[in-house]
Design a protein around this motif. Structure first.
Motif, short mmCIF file in Angstrom:
data_model
loop_
_atom_site.label_atom_id
_atom_site.label_comp_id
_atom_site.label_asym_id
_atom_site.label_seq_id
_atom_site.Cartn_x
_atom_site.Cartn_y
_atom_site.Cartn_z
N HIS A 191 -7.03 1.05 -0.77
CA HIS A 191 -7.10 0.64 -2.16
C HIS A 191 -8.54 0.71 -2.67
O HIS A 191 -9.49 0.40 -1.94
CB HIS A 191 -6.58 -0.79 -2.33
N ARG A 192 -8.69 1.14 -3.91
CA ARG A 192 -10.01 1.22 -4.54
C ARG A 192 -10.01 0.34 -5.79
O ARG A 192 -9.12 0.46 -6.64
CB ARG A 192 -10.34 2.65 -4.94
N ALA A 193 -11.01 -0.49 -5.92
CA ALA A 193 -11.11 -1.38 -7.07
C ALA A 193 -11.18 -0.61 -8.39
O ALA A 193 -10.72 -1.09 -9.42
CB ALA A 193 -12.32 -2.30 -6.93
N CYS A 194 -11.72 0.59 -8.37
CA CYS A 194 -11.88 1.38 -9.60
C CYS A 194 -10.54 1.78 -10.22
O CYS A 194 -10.47 2.09 -11.41
CB CYS A 194 -12.73 2.62 -9.35
N TRP A 195 -9.46 1.76 -9.45
CA TRP A 195 -8.16 2.16 -10.01
C TRP A 195 -7.74 1.26 -11.17
O TRP A 195 -7.19 1.73 -12.15
CB TRP A 195 -7.09 2.18 -8.93
N LYS A 196 -8.02 -0.02 -11.06
CA LYS A 196 -7.69 -0.95 -12.15
C LYS A 196 -8.49 -0.58 -13.40
O LYS A 196 -7.97 -0.58 -14.51
CB LYS A 196 -7.96 -2.39 -11.72
N GLU A 197 -9.76 -0.26 -13.21
CA GLU A 197 -10.62 0.14 -14.33
C GLU A 197 -10.13 1.45 -14.94
O GLU A 197 -10.13 1.59 -16.17
CB GLU A 197 -12.06 0.30 -13.85
N GLY A 211 3.30 1.79 -9.66
CA GLY A 211 3.08 2.63 -8.50
C GLY A 211 2.12 1.99 -7.49
O GLY A 211 1.64 0.87 -7.66
N SER A 212 1.86 2.75 -6.44
CA SER A 212 1.11 2.20 -5.31
C SER A 212 -0.33 1.83 -5.64
O SER A 212 -0.89 0.92 -5.03
CB SER A 212 1.15 3.19 -4.14
N THR A 213 -0.95 2.49 -6.63
CA THR A 213 -2.34 2.13 -6.95
C THR A 213 -2.44 0.78 -7.66
O THR A 213 -3.53 0.23 -7.79
CB THR A 213 -3.02 3.20 -7.82
N SER A 214 -1.31 0.25 -8.12
CA SER A 214 -1.34 -1.05 -8.80
C SER A 214 -1.24 -2.21 -7.82
O SER A 214 -1.38 -3.37 -8.21
CB SER A 214 -0.20 -1.13 -9.82
N VAL A 215 -1.02 -1.90 -6.53
CA VAL A 215 -0.88 -2.94 -5.49
C VAL A 215 -2.13 -2.91 -4.62
O VAL A 215 -2.37 -1.93 -3.91
CB VAL A 215 0.38 -2.69 -4.63
N ASP A 216 -2.92 -3.97 -4.67
CA ASP A 216 -4.22 -3.92 -4.00
C ASP A 216 -4.17 -4.16 -2.49
O ASP A 216 -5.21 -4.13 -1.83
CB ASP A 216 -5.21 -4.87 -4.65
N THR A 217 -3.00 -4.35 -1.93
CA THR A 217 -2.91 -4.63 -0.49
C THR A 217 -2.35 -3.46 0.32
O THR A 217 -2.13 -3.60 1.52
CB THR A 217 -2.04 -5.87 -0.24
N ILE A 218 -2.10 -2.32 -0.33
CA ILE A 218 -1.53 -1.18 0.39
C ILE A 218 -2.35 0.08 0.16
O ILE A 218 -3.10 0.19 -0.80
CB ILE A 218 -0.05 -0.93 -0.01
N TRP A 219 -2.20 1.03 1.05
CA TRP A 219 -2.78 2.35 0.87
C TRP A 219 -1.96 3.08 -0.19
O TRP A 219 -0.78 2.78 -0.40
CB TRP A 219 -2.78 3.12 2.18
N ALA A 220 -2.56 4.07 -0.85
CA ALA A 220 -1.88 4.73 -1.96
C ALA A 220 -2.36 6.16 -2.13
O ALA A 220 -3.43 6.53 -1.67
CB ALA A 220 -2.15 3.95 -3.24
N LYS A 221 -1.54 6.94 -2.83
CA LYS A 221 -1.99 8.24 -3.31
C LYS A 221 -2.97 7.94 -4.44
O LYS A 221 -2.70 7.08 -5.28
CB LYS A 221 -0.83 9.06 -3.88
#
Length: 76
Positions: free
Chosen positions: A24-30, A55-65
């Motif tokens: 997870h990357r914090a920048c995804w929320k931004e 989708g998976s980038t909205s969940v900060d505890t898992i790996w994602a595309k």
């Protein structure tokens, strides 16, 4: 002649279109917030519109595309 995508096996498709997961990357929320702002500027202001980070980038505890999935809901 190459195979059509619809004729390929899952293994062949994965070879052509690999899926890479990342932590997870914090920048995804931004990034979502920036895109939501852009969408709000171009969508009608007089309608009840909901824009959600899904989708998976909205969940900060898992790996994602590393692809930001956005759902835009408009009234009928």
């Amino acid at each position: 002649m190459p195979k059509k995508l619809s004729e390929m096996t899952l293994e062949e498709l994965w070879e052509l279109f690999p899926i890479f997961l990342t932590e997870h990357r914090a920048c995804w929320k931004e990034w979502f917030t920036e895109e939501k702002s852009r969408l709000n500027r171009i969508l009608p202001q007089n309608q009840n519109i909901r824009i959600s980070h899904i989708g998976s980038t909205s969940v900060d505890t898992i790996w994602a595309k590393p692809i930001i999935d956005i759902l835009v809901e408009l009234p009928d």
